[in-house]
Design an enzyme around this catalytic site. Structure first.
Site, mmCIF file in Angstrom:
data_model
loop_
_atom_site.group_PDB
_atom_site.id
_atom_site.type_symbol
_atom_site.label_atom_id
_atom_site.label_comp_id
_atom_site.label_asym_id
_atom_site.label_seq_id
_atom_site.Cartn_x
_atom_site.Cartn_y
_atom_site.Cartn_z
ATOM 1 N N ILE A 23 0.798 -1.257 0.058
ATOM 2 C CA ILE A 23 -0.168 0.117 0.012
ATOM 3 C C ILE A 23 0.819 1.379 0.073
ATOM 4 O O ILE A 23 0.366 2.314 -0.010
ATOM 5 C CB ILE A 23 -1.072 -0.029 1.256
ATOM 6 C CG1 ILE A 23 -0.260 -0.094 2.482
ATOM 7 C CG2 ILE A 23 -2.148 -1.058 0.943
ATOM 8 C CD1 ILE A 23 -1.170 -0.367 3.712
ATOM 9 N N GLY A 24 2.204 1.078 0.083
ATOM 10 C CA GLY A 24 2.981 2.345 -0.159
ATOM 11 C C GLY A 24 4.505 1.922 -0.019
ATOM 12 O O GLY A 24 4.807 0.550 0.278
ATOM 13 N N VAL A 31 5.358 -0.566 2.608
ATOM 14 C CA VAL A 31 4.184 -0.691 3.532
ATOM 15 C C VAL A 31 3.096 -1.765 2.863
ATOM 16 O O VAL A 31 2.889 -1.467 1.695
ATOM 17 C CB VAL A 31 3.427 0.535 3.892
ATOM 18 C CG1 VAL A 31 2.354 0.351 5.021
ATOM 19 C CG2 VAL A 31 4.406 1.462 4.478
ATOM 20 N N ASP A 141 7.928 16.015 9.546
ATOM 21 C CA ASP A 141 7.500 15.729 8.344
ATOM 22 C C ASP A 141 6.033 15.740 8.213
ATOM 23 O O ASP A 141 5.413 14.911 7.689
ATOM 24 C CB ASP A 141 8.170 14.407 7.874
ATOM 25 C CG ASP A 141 8.063 14.320 6.285
ATOM 26 O OD1 ASP A 141 8.122 15.231 5.841
ATOM 27 O OD2 ASP A 141 8.408 12.841 5.811
#
Lengths: 514, 304
Positions: A23-24, A31, A141
């Site tokens: 998913i990332g 991820v 961030d």
């Protein structure tokens, strides 16, 4: 881990989890959505960090992992547990069904979210920031990509933790054993050794600046949510950017956006500009911001987010499939696949509180050199177009090949359309530049009355504020660098002194390397 | 319980100040005196598992801060711990309880800043347990234990030298067989890092005190054929990070001016392989020191 004892214990081995799909991904981490088999196949997210590829040293990874375990707030994403699988660190976290706000923007709100929704998610983000700052932690961030939404509309701030992105500026003490080893060991134990437990006064002098940097990023995030992208994101992140910012290209661009798009409340604009104050000291604290009028009438009702935002975006699975045309099928193979098969756009984003000013372009165009950008994009697009038209004109041989071709055209369309959009965007920018030049030269092309002037001035001031902000930041960073250089100098002098002593007594030190 | 949490937070704000106010020295002194007179440290440590997460963090910060407070230039905490050494046993055993390990671990690292306390832990049976703790599956806790272990073995150099000279055999036996020869990536990586920092701290110690007795342990270490073999295996580990840190230890074997014949033997036997290896041994970024060290090692090995 160290929270309430009644907490569910997540297993600490890879066999207990089944990775479903990616998913990332980032420079050194991927991820996954995954199932925790022993816990009735509970859905979790697993971040697999490649400890070999990560530029961070182990101590930093540990400190951040520890922080993620010890932070406990309803708006902060907390790790269930972490363990190593070969040379990867797996961090098991709650799965946030609706993905990041960045992904939500990309897949349904390209022009930004409606203001009440912005207030809602920002309020939750602020609560998380309040907690972090009170704990003496800075996030460094803050951006839409790090604000996660669950399927029930709850909002959590993520990635203050083990994300490799925030370690880039760390000195890599593992490569140079001479001075850094000494300094790192004493540094870690005396000062940063347990930053988690660091005294507030230490925090205030050491990271006081960072706390306010978070507020600045928070302001930018607000704009990102409002417009669908952070300000200046159409510019390449090169030096020329600074030039272009100072020449106020963006003023025109922002002007166009505001003309074309929606209006925002005064409370919103006021909140944002207070965050983007040039003086860090004058930016409000997270706690103070929470009391800002903009968040006053904000309904703390996650349902609202579900009904107004989440319904309009595809599920995360669908989004991921769309995103990863080059799906590598690595999810099944576990964390080993981190290497070259993943997207690298996230990787470009790893500066401290670094706003990737060109995120949209990165996804489309692998070159990050601002100058080459224009040149290489055009032929690339042209080739695709040629291919597409030739396909169309020679059509009509047999059914099978036609279907194939149609599929291919669809594929081509997916490539071409975003690129055309980019070209359009860059043309708009150039138009803005030309208009600006014309206006400076006294040609009032756009002179449709002076009623717009105050609004323009206000925007101009706001944008000037960013510019000053950025300049300030560059200055601050320069000072930091200077300090580091001075410190290096001192360490070298010390080393030299030691070498001298050694030379006086060479017989005493025969056991050590010279 | 809520009141207890408030009180502990109150202690914290006296010691650390709050957002607006700096801590007041007199208040800190008074607090320190009463804290240790009343045995509050023991209570806090023993009751920690019963506290909620935020209060545990506060309590840990309070304990950490108190380790550094001075009353008429005496460190009260050190004196208190010396007569209450069983508290250290409790803190160390915290690594066996996932819920409190990180809190006890942080307190423990503060306590071993006191040389006498570090010596107690070094000489206790607990040292052997660290070899297990470092290999715990939970990354946070294993890393915490590893950080404490490293601190124990590097902070008070003379004390460590004494410990190692007395316990050389079992210690390096364990270290080599259980950590450096482990098949587990993270165990090897943590261990080689600890070894590298240890070597460096001893090397420095030798230089600073100009006293060779302190670096005797080092000499013994780099004169051992078994140690050399383990390091050479780590040089060809599949992990670049492990290779690099192994190199920083390996170079000390090569630089040793009094290499025993068995060490020379191994180096000579593998000379061409080693030279070929070093020829291709690069690190990603430019590092003059690394290149210089490599040159030196190549020269040493070629000259044998």
């Amino acid at each position: 881990m160290s929270g309430c004892d009644s907490e569910v214990k997540y297993p600490l081995n890879a066999e207990s989890y089944r990775l479903l799909f990616k998913i990332g991904s980032g420079a050194s981490a991927v991820v996954y959505k995954a199932l925790c088999l022993p816990l009735g196949s509970a859905v979790v997210a697993i971040k697999a960090i490649d400890l070999e590829r990560s530029r961070a040293n182990l101590d930093d990874v540990w400190r951040e992992a520890k922080a993620m375990t010890l932070l406990s707030h309803s708006n902060v994403l907390r790790a269930h547990c972490s363990f190593t699988v070969g040379s990867h660190l797996w961090v098991v976290m709650p799965f946030m069904g609706a993905g990041s706000l960045h992904s939500i923007l990309t897949h349904g709100f390209a022009d930004g979210l409606p203001e009440p929704c912005i207030a809602l998610v920002l309020k939750d983000t602020l609560r998380a920031l309040c907690y972090l700052h009170e704990q003496g932690r800075i996030h460094r961030d803050i951006k839409a990509g790090n604000i996660l939404v669950d399927a029930d509309g709850s909002v959590k701030l993520a990635d203050f933790g083990v994300s490799a992105s925030i370690y880039e500026s760390e000195t890599s003490s593992m490569h140079a054993p001479s001075a850094p080893v000494l300094s790192s060991s004493s540094y870690f134990s005396d000062l940063a050794g347990t930053p988690y437990w660091m005294a507030p006064e230490v925090i205030h002098s050491h990271v006081g600046y960072g706390i306010k940097a978070d507020i600045w990023s928070f302001g930018i995030t607000a704009l990102e949510l409002a417009h669908g992208r952070p300000p200046l994101s159409h510019l390449p992140p090169s030096k020329s950017m600074v030039m272009r910012i100072t020449s106020r290209v963006r003023l025109e661009d922002a002007e166009m956006i505001s003309r074309r798009r929606k209006k925002f409340s005064k409370a919103f604009r006021d909140m944002v500009s207070s965050c983007l104050c040039q003086e860090p000291a004058r930016r409000p604290s997270a706690e103070k911001l929470l009391r800002h009028p903009f968040f006053k009438g904000c309904r703390s009702n996650n349902d609202y987010l579900v009904r107004n935002v989440l319904v309009a975006v595809p599920g995360i699975e669908e989004r991921c499939n769309k995103d990863t045309n080059n799906l590598c099928g690595c999810a099944g193979r576990g964390a080993r696949c981190v290497s070259s098969c993943c997207h690298t756009n996230v990787a470009k984003n790893r500066r401290i509180s670094g706003w990737n000013f060109n995120e949209d372009n990165f996804e489309l165009d692998p070159t990050d050199d601002g100058n080459d950008e224009q040149r290489c994009r055009f032929p690339f697009v042209k080739n695709d177009l040629v291919e597409r038209t030739s396909n169309n004109s020679t059509g009509g041989e047999c059914e099978g090949s036609q279907t194939r071709r149609r599929e291919r055209i669809i594929g081509v369309k997916e490539v071409v359309i975003p690129q055309l959009m980019t070209i359009l965007e860059s043309l708009e920018m150039q138009l803005g530049m030309v208009m600006h030049v014309l206006e400076c030269g006294g040609f009032h092309v756009n002179d449709s009355g002076c009623g717009r002037a105050p609004a323009r001035e206000e925007r101009e001031e706001m944008l000037l504020c960013y510019v000053r902000q950025l300049e300030q930041r560059v200055e601050e960073l320069t000072t930091q660098v200077d300090k580091e250089i001075a410190r290096n100098g001192r360490l070298e002098a010390q080393l030299q002194a030691r070498v001298n002593v050694k030379n006086i007594n060479p017989s005493q030190t025969s056991g050590s390397i010279s | 319980m809520a009141e207890l949490s408030r009180n502990i937070r109150e202690l914290k704000s006296i010691l650390y100040g709050n957002g607006e106010q700096e801590p007041v020295t007199e208040a800190c002194v008074q607090l320190t005196q009463e804290f240790f007179r009343e045995n509050t440290l023991r209570l806090l440590i023993i009751c920690l598992p019963k506290l909620n997460l935020e209060t545990r963090k506060d309590a840990t910060q309070v304990v950490a801060n108190l380790q550094r407070q001075q009353v008429s230039s005496r460190i009260v905490a050190s004196e208190y711990l010396e007569s209450n050494k069983d508290l250290l046993d409790i803190l160390i055993s915290g690594y066996e309880n996932m819920d409190i390990a990180l809190h006890y671990g942080a307190m423990l690292r503060e306590c071993i800043r006191h040389q006498s306390i570090a010596r107690y832990v070094l000489e206790s049976e607990h040292m052997k347990k660290f070899f297990d703790y470092i290999q715990l599956p939970n990354f946070d806790i294993a890393s915490d234990a590893s950080a404490t272990f490293k601190e124990l073995l590097t902070r008070h150099k003379a004390t460590v030298a004494e410990f190692l000279s007395k316990n050389y055999d079992w210690f390096f036996q364990e270290f080599n067989s259980r950590l450096l020869s482990s098949t587990n990536y993270i165990t090897k990586r943590q261990a080689i890092k600890i070894l590298m920092v240890m070597c460096f701290s001893f090397q420095l110690l030798g230089d600073m005190l100009l006293d060779r007795s302190n670096s005797a342990v080092m000499m013994r270490y780099v004169s051992s054929k078994d140690n050399l073999m383990i390091l050479m295996n780590l040089l060809r580990d599949s992990s670049k990070n492990i290779q690099i840190e192994a190199f920083h230890v390996f170079k000390l074997f090569a630089a040793n001016k009094n290499k025993p014949p068995e060490v020379v033997n191994i180096l000579v036997t593998n000379r061409s392989k080693l030279l070929r290896f070093f020829a291709g041994f690069k690190i990603d970024k430019e590092d003059e020191q690394f290149e210089a060290d490599k040159e030196q090692v190549i020269k040493e090995i070629s000259g044998l």
